[in-house]
Write an enzyme that holds these catalytic residues in place. Sequence first.
Site, PDB file in Angstrom:
ATOM      1  N   GLY A 151       0.830   4.140  -1.547  1.00 40.65           N
ATOM      2  CA  GLY A 151       0.251   5.477  -1.446  1.00 40.65           C
ATOM      3  C   GLY A 151       0.025   5.881   0.004  1.00 40.65           C
ATOM      4  O   GLY A 151       0.353   6.998   0.420  1.00 40.65           O
ATOM      5  N   ASP A 152      -0.537   4.976   0.789  1.00 39.19           N
ATOM      6  CA  ASP A 152      -0.776   5.250   2.204  1.00 39.19           C
ATOM      7  C   ASP A 152       0.531   5.477   2.957  1.00 39.19           C
ATOM      8  O   ASP A 152       0.639   6.408   3.762  1.00 39.19           O
ATOM      9  CB  ASP A 152      -1.520   4.074   2.844  1.00 39.19           C
ATOM     10  CG  ASP A 152      -2.959   3.980   2.386  1.00 39.19           C
ATOM     11  OD1 ASP A 152      -3.698   4.952   2.574  1.00 39.19           O
ATOM     12  OD2 ASP A 152      -3.341   2.931   1.855  1.00 39.19           O
ATOM     13  N   THR A 153       1.510   4.614   2.702  1.00 36.57           N
ATOM     14  CA  THR A 153       2.746   4.739   3.462  1.00 36.57           C
ATOM     15  C   THR A 153       3.543   5.970   3.050  1.00 36.57           C
ATOM     16  O   THR A 153       4.191   6.605   3.902  1.00 36.57           O
ATOM     17  CB  THR A 153       3.606   3.467   3.317  1.00 36.57           C
ATOM     18  OG1 THR A 153       3.778   3.145   1.934  1.00 36.57           O
ATOM     19  CG2 THR A 153       2.945   2.295   4.001  1.00 36.57           C
ATOM     20  N   SER A 156       0.849  -1.202   0.000  1.00 32.52           N
ATOM     21  CA  SER A 156       0.000   0.000   0.000  1.00 32.52           C
ATOM     22  C   SER A 156       0.876   1.241   0.000  1.00 32.52           C
ATOM     23  O   SER A 156       0.908   2.022   0.956  1.00 32.52           O
ATOM     24  CB  SER A 156      -0.912  -0.025   1.230  1.00 32.52           C
ATOM     25  OG  SER A 156      -1.697  -1.193   1.253  1.00 32.52           O
ATOM     26  N   ALA A 183       1.980   8.806   4.851  1.00 29.25           N
ATOM     27  CA  ALA A 183       2.360   8.756   6.261  1.00 29.25           C
ATOM     28  C   ALA A 183       3.784   9.251   6.470  1.00 29.25           C
ATOM     29  O   ALA A 183       4.076   9.944   7.453  1.00 29.25           O
ATOM     30  CB  ALA A 183       2.215   7.329   6.789  1.00 29.25           C
TER      31      ALA A 183
END
Length: 402
Positions: free
Chosen positions: A174-176, A172, A179
């Site tokens: 994009g999420d990381t 994932s 973050a």
Amino acid sequence: MATETQPGGPLAGLRVVEMGQLLAGPFCGQLLGDLGADVVKIEDPERGDPMRQWGRQLPQGVSLWFSVVGRNKRSVTLNLREKEGQDLARKLISEADVVIENFRPGTMERWGMGFEDLRRENPGLIMVRVSGFGQDGPYSQRAGYGAIGEAMGGLRYVVGDPSTPPSRVGISIGDTLAAMFATIGALAALQERNSSGQGQIVDSAIYEAVLGVMESLVPEWQVTGYQRERTGAVLPNVAPSNVYPTRDGQWLLIAANQDTVFSRLAKAMGVPDLADDPRYATHGARGERQSELDDLIAGFTSGLDAADLEPLLEEHGVPSGRIFRPVDMFSDPQFSARGSITNVEHPSLGPVSMQNVFPRLSRTRGTVRWPGPELGAHTEEVLAGIGISGDRLQDLRARGVA
């Protein structure tokens, strides 16, 4: 083996309240917790973070994914849809340095916990807000998942083989990425607070985080009209730099596109004159004949086992590396020497291995102190710190508030 201890590391003493769920917000909390911050994770009393049920493998019904993203955090259950739950969350935030949330923009404001509400009691608060499209703009109210951010940020279009539709990276990303940008923003805001005494909002949008790592994709289009396309395992005109098969069925990445390095590769292949051949002697020439050069190198690598090919290339100073799977990581001496994988005692699974804390600091290194805790494991401990205990706590629990 890591066990639950007091926080240590460069961010020891930093207090963080994490209100996010799934991955983007919680990974920011993981990074801060890894470096020593005291991260209090607020979760719904009934369901907790959905990450507790995610993962391809759930031994004994336990999410190994949550054991990583929830590590070094204290779990507190509060129903944020109830006014009492919101009041308790505000009390916790009033004593925090950082609050992390990744709800749809406007949710915190509806709960009376917008930035202006929170900063009245805590002027130095850093509010980290992670969302699909950011806190403003025409798309801000859309549901924003990591995959959508990867698509709009330009990554999905260039990932995969040119013969297939756009692909995804196997994690994932994009999420990381969002973050990680959120974490950088939080640390920058904390540094600025040292001089101003004031907090601020860190607004990390997933699509912008992806866009931020897209190298020269934007100016290439704006200045020259060049559109990057999917190119599979290679970069066009950069050769040789590809994955090549070995006799024993493994894959080895060889990066020898510089003239001097290609010369060393030619010697390792037993054909030193190849480096002087006009077809391959320069970077441009090799790029024009990328496919035929890859076939030539693959013919050489497929005649050797990886265990013989790697030291041969190393002896000649040719950068190379096997395509690792977890089984390779556990047996690799570099991973072992640096402790890249650490062990932590899980309350129901026993010893669990996971990636260590990165980056490394020479004097105040972060550690994995405990894995993702049981839902609400620290509710009593944390709420006692703001004067909620005994009969009051039992009453809140009975009514589903805590």
